[in-house]
Write an enzyme that holds these catalytic residues in place. Structure first.
Site, PDB file in Angstrom:
ATOM      1  N   ASP A  19       0.796  -1.248   0.000  1.00  0.00           N
ATOM      2  CA  ASP A  19       0.000   0.000   0.000  1.00  0.00           C
ATOM      3  C   ASP A  19       0.827   1.295   0.000  1.00  0.00           C
ATOM      4  OD1 ASP A  19      -1.852  -2.021   0.344  1.00  0.00           O
ATOM      5  OD2 ASP A  19      -3.012  -0.997   1.881  1.00  0.00           O
ATOM      6  N   HIS A  63     -10.503   1.165  -3.441  1.00  0.00           N
ATOM      7  CA  HIS A  63     -11.861   1.257  -2.920  1.00  0.00           C
ATOM      8  C   HIS A  63     -12.842   1.930  -3.885  1.00  0.00           C
ATOM      9  CE1 HIS A  63     -10.241  -0.071   0.810  1.00  0.00           C
ATOM     10  NE2 HIS A  63      -9.785   1.082   1.237  1.00  0.00           N
ATOM     11  N   HIS A  80     -10.290   7.337   1.130  1.00  0.00           N
ATOM     12  CA  HIS A  80      -8.893   7.189   0.701  1.00  0.00           C
ATOM     13  C   HIS A  80      -8.805   6.121  -0.366  1.00  0.00           C
ATOM     14  CE1 HIS A  80      -9.493   4.077   3.753  1.00  0.00           C
ATOM     15  NE2 HIS A  80      -8.616   3.365   3.075  1.00  0.00           N
ATOM     16  N   LYS A 105      -7.044  -4.723  -3.458  1.00  0.00           N
ATOM     17  CA  LYS A 105      -7.865  -5.303  -2.390  1.00  0.00           C
ATOM     18  C   LYS A 105      -8.954  -4.333  -1.949  1.00  0.00           C
ATOM     19  CE  LYS A 105      -4.338  -4.014   1.033  1.00  0.00           C
ATOM     20  NZ  LYS A 105      -4.978  -3.029   1.894  1.00  0.00           N
ATOM     21  N   CYS A 144      -2.064  -2.398   7.565  1.00  0.00           N
ATOM     22  CA  CYS A 144      -1.968  -3.306   6.418  1.00  0.00           C
ATOM     23  C   CYS A 144      -0.700  -4.148   6.431  1.00  0.00           C
ATOM     24  CB  CYS A 144      -2.142  -2.523   5.122  1.00  0.00           C
ATOM     25  SG  CYS A 144      -3.828  -1.872   5.000  1.00  0.00           S
TER      26      CYS A 144
END
Ligand SMILES: [Zn+2]
Length: 198
Positions: A19, A63, A80, A105, A144
């Site tokens: 990430d 997302h 975010h 993800k 994460c």
């Protein structure tokens, strides 16, 4: 094994950059303090992996605009890493190789995952590639990275945690240190770049 002996990269090793996305860097919507410090640190590992033609995976939050983890939907985070927006892009200075495998993800409204293994085919891709040992760094230590390391260890991978290429959110003071302790307790070995054999 002598923990001070140099670490030799070898077939079966893979690097996971967790990430490293603009929204988690200073100026982003969910900035991790000093999050940008992981970029040059990871780049050194990326160069070492590239020099040996070893595989690299990059996970990312991806997302939808009304994701369940956002405050407006009852979650705890500001919006975010909305898919295909600049905030979701990898840090420009992150030197990912052309061949890096991207793992998206939490890409549906109702599903969140801090772990790169959650709801993805990451484990299958690693097993198919003969990967046994994972070098894991990125953002953030206490979310994460922690959850990706937990799942990697539970899935039978050896984990070397890139202690010089992670940073914590520290919503509560000490979260990052506690996450580091838990990962070690579960069997991850924290390393620094200088410990790699030249
Ligand atoms: Zn997220």
């Amino acid at each position: 094994m002598n923990s001070s002996s140099p670490i030799r990269l070898q077939t079966g090793d893979a690097l996971i950059a967790v990430d490293v996305q603009n929204d988690f860097l200073p100026g982003g919507s969910l900035a991790v303090p000093e999050g940008d410090a992981v970029v040059p640190a990871l780049n050194r590992y990326l160069a070492a992996f590239a020099a040996r033609a070893l595989p690299v995976y990059a996970t990312r939050d991806w997302h939808p605009a009304k994701h369940c983890s956002f405050k407006a939907q009852g979650g705890i985070w500001p919006p975010h890493c909305i898919a295909a927006t600049p905030g979701a892009e990898f840090a420009l200075a992150l030197a990912l190789p052309e061949t890096a495998a991207i793992v998206s993800k939490a890409a549906t409204p109702e599903a969140d995952s801090y772990s790169g293994f959650g709801g993805t085919d990451l484990a299958a891709r690693l097993h198919a590639g003969g990967v046994r040992r994972l070098f894991i760094g990125g953002l953030a230590t206490d979310y994460c990275v922690l959850n990706t390391v937990r799942d990697a260890l539970a899935g039978g991978f050896a984990v070397l945690l890139l202690a010089d290429a992670i940073r914590a959110v520290d919503v509560k003071a000490g979260d990052g240190a506690r996450a580091l302790g838990e990962m070690q307790q579960r069997g991850a070995r924290p390393i620094r770049y200088e410990e790699l054999a030249p």
